[in-house]
Design an enzyme around this catalytic site. Structure first.
Site: not given
Ligand SMILES: NC(=O)c1ccc[n+]([C@@H]2O[C@H](COP(=O)([O-])OP(=O)(O)OC[C@H]3O[C@@H](n4cnc5c(N)ncnc54)[C@H](O)[C@@H]3O)[C@@H](O)[C@H]2O)c1
Length: 255
Positions: A154, A161
Site C-alpha cells: 500500500y 490515508k
Molecule cells: N477498494 C478498496 O479496497 C478500498 C478500501 C478502503 C477505502 N477505499 C477508498 O474508497 C475510495 C473510493 O475508491 P473505490 O475503491 O470505490 O475505487 P474507484 O476506482 O471506483 O473510485 C476511485 C475514484 O477516484 C476518482 N478520482 C481519481 N482522481 C480524481 C481526481 N483528480 N478528481 C476527482 N476524482 C478523482 C476516480 O475517478 C474514481 O471515481 C477511495 O478513497 C479509496 O481509497 C477503497
C-alpha cells in the site's frame, strides 16, 4: 418521502464503475429518500452512463478535485440541480504506480505529491468548495483504509490515508463551529478499479478472509455504503472526527 435520508441533498464524488463504493452510496441514498448529484472525473461519458444505472438517473458535474477552477465553480454547478447540500461524500483516491506495490523507498516526490494532492488534500478542498451550500447539521464523509499500521504494497497510499485521517479530524475542528461534521469509513478491501491498480492487492484479500471474525465479502460494497449513509444521516448528530471501521472486525483482531 421516507427513508434514513429523506429529503437530504447529497453530492457524491468517485463513481467510475458500478463497483465503485460511491455507486453503492448513491444507490442506497436514493433508495433511502435522498436526492443525489454526482461528480465525475476524466471519462465523463462513462460516469454519465453509470449514473443512468441508479434507481433515478443522477446529474453528473465534472470535477477534478485538484483543479482550482472546477472547485471554485462547484457551488454554481450544484445549484443547477439542488438549492443546497446536506451531505458531501469524498470517495476519491489515486497514486501513481511508483507509489504502490513495494517501491516505497524509490518513489519520487513528484509522484508522492500527486498521491497526497488527490487522496488527502482534496478532502479539505472538496469540503471547502461545498461549504457555501451547507448549513448546520450537514456532514462530510470520506473513505479510508486503516492507516494505523504499514501494509505490504500500500506504501505511499497508506501515508496518504494517514494524512486523510488527520485531515478529517482537522476538518471536524474547523467546521464544528458551523455545525458541520466530518467522519470517515475505514473499509476493508473491495474489488474496485482503484483496488485493481494496486500490484499485490490479493495479499489483502487473503489476509482479510482468514482473520475478519465476521468474514469479509470482497465484492460487496454495501456494508461500507450503509455506514456512509448512517454518518450522513441525523443519527450521528454529535459524532465528528470519527473513523468507523467496516472491515468485518479485522482491525480488532491480532494475528
Ligand atoms: N477498494 C478498496 O479496497 C478500498 C478500501 C478502503 C477505502 N477505499 C477508498 O474508497 C475510495 C473510493 O475508491 P473505490 O475503491 O470505490 O475505487 P474507484 O476506482 O471506483 O473510485 C476511485 C475514484 O477516484 C476518482 N478520482 C481519481 N482522481 C480524481 C481526481 N483528480 N478528481 C476527482 N476524482 C478523482 C476516480 O475517478 C474514481 O471515481 C477511495 O478513497 C479509496 O481509497 C477503497
Amino acid at each position: 418521502m421516507s427513508g434514513l435520508l429523506a429529503g437530504k441533498r447529497l453530492l457524491v464524488t468517485g463513481v467510475i464503475t458500478d463497483a465503485s463504493i460511491a455507486f453503492s452510496v448513491a444507490k442506497l441514498a436514493q433508495e433511502n429518500g435522498a436526492q443525489v448529484v454526482l461528480t465525475g472525473y476524466g471519462r465523463l461519458s462513462l460516469v454519465e452512463r453509470i449514473a443512468k444505472r441508479l434507481p433515478e438517473a443522477a446529474p453528473v458535474i465534472e470535477l477534478d478535485v485538484t483543479n482550482p477552477e472546477h472547485l471554485a465553480g462547484l457551488p454554481d454547478k450544484v445549484r443547477e440541480h439542488v438549492d443546497g447540500l446536506d451531505g458531501v461524500v469524498h470517495s476519491i483516491g489515486f497514486a501513481p504506480q511508483s507509489c504502490l506495490g513495494g517501491g516505497f523507498l524509490d518513489a519520487p516526490w513528484e509522484d508522492v505529491a500527486t498521491a497526497l494532492h488527490v487522496s488527502t488534500y482534496s478532502y479539505k478542498s472538496l469540503a471547502v468548495a461545498a461549504l457555501p451550500l451547507m448549513s448546520p447539521g450537514g456532514a462530510v464523509v470520506g473513505l479510508t483504509f486503516d492507516a494505523t499500521q504499514a501494509w505490504p504494497v500500500y506504501d505511499w497510499m497508506g501515508v496518504a490515508k494517514a494524512g486523510l485521517e488527520s485531515t478529517s479530524r482537522y476538518l471536524a475542528l474547523h467546521l464544528g463551529k458551523q455545525g458541520i461534521r466530518s467522519n470517515l469509513v475505514a473499509a476493508g478491501p473491495l474489488r474496485t478499479m482503484a483496488a485493481r491498480s494496486i500490484p499485490g492487492f490479493e495479499q489483502f484479500e487473503n489476509a482479510w478472509s482468514g482473520r475478519a471474525p465476521l468474514g469479509w465479502d470482497l465484492a460487496d460494497q454495501e456494508p461500507a455504503a450503509r455506514a456512509c449513509l448512517a454518518l450522513l444521516s441525523d443519527w450521528f448528530p454529535a459524532t465528528t472526527g470519527e473513523i468507523v471501521h467496516v472491515d468485518g472486525g479485522y482491525h480488532a483482531i491480532g494475528a
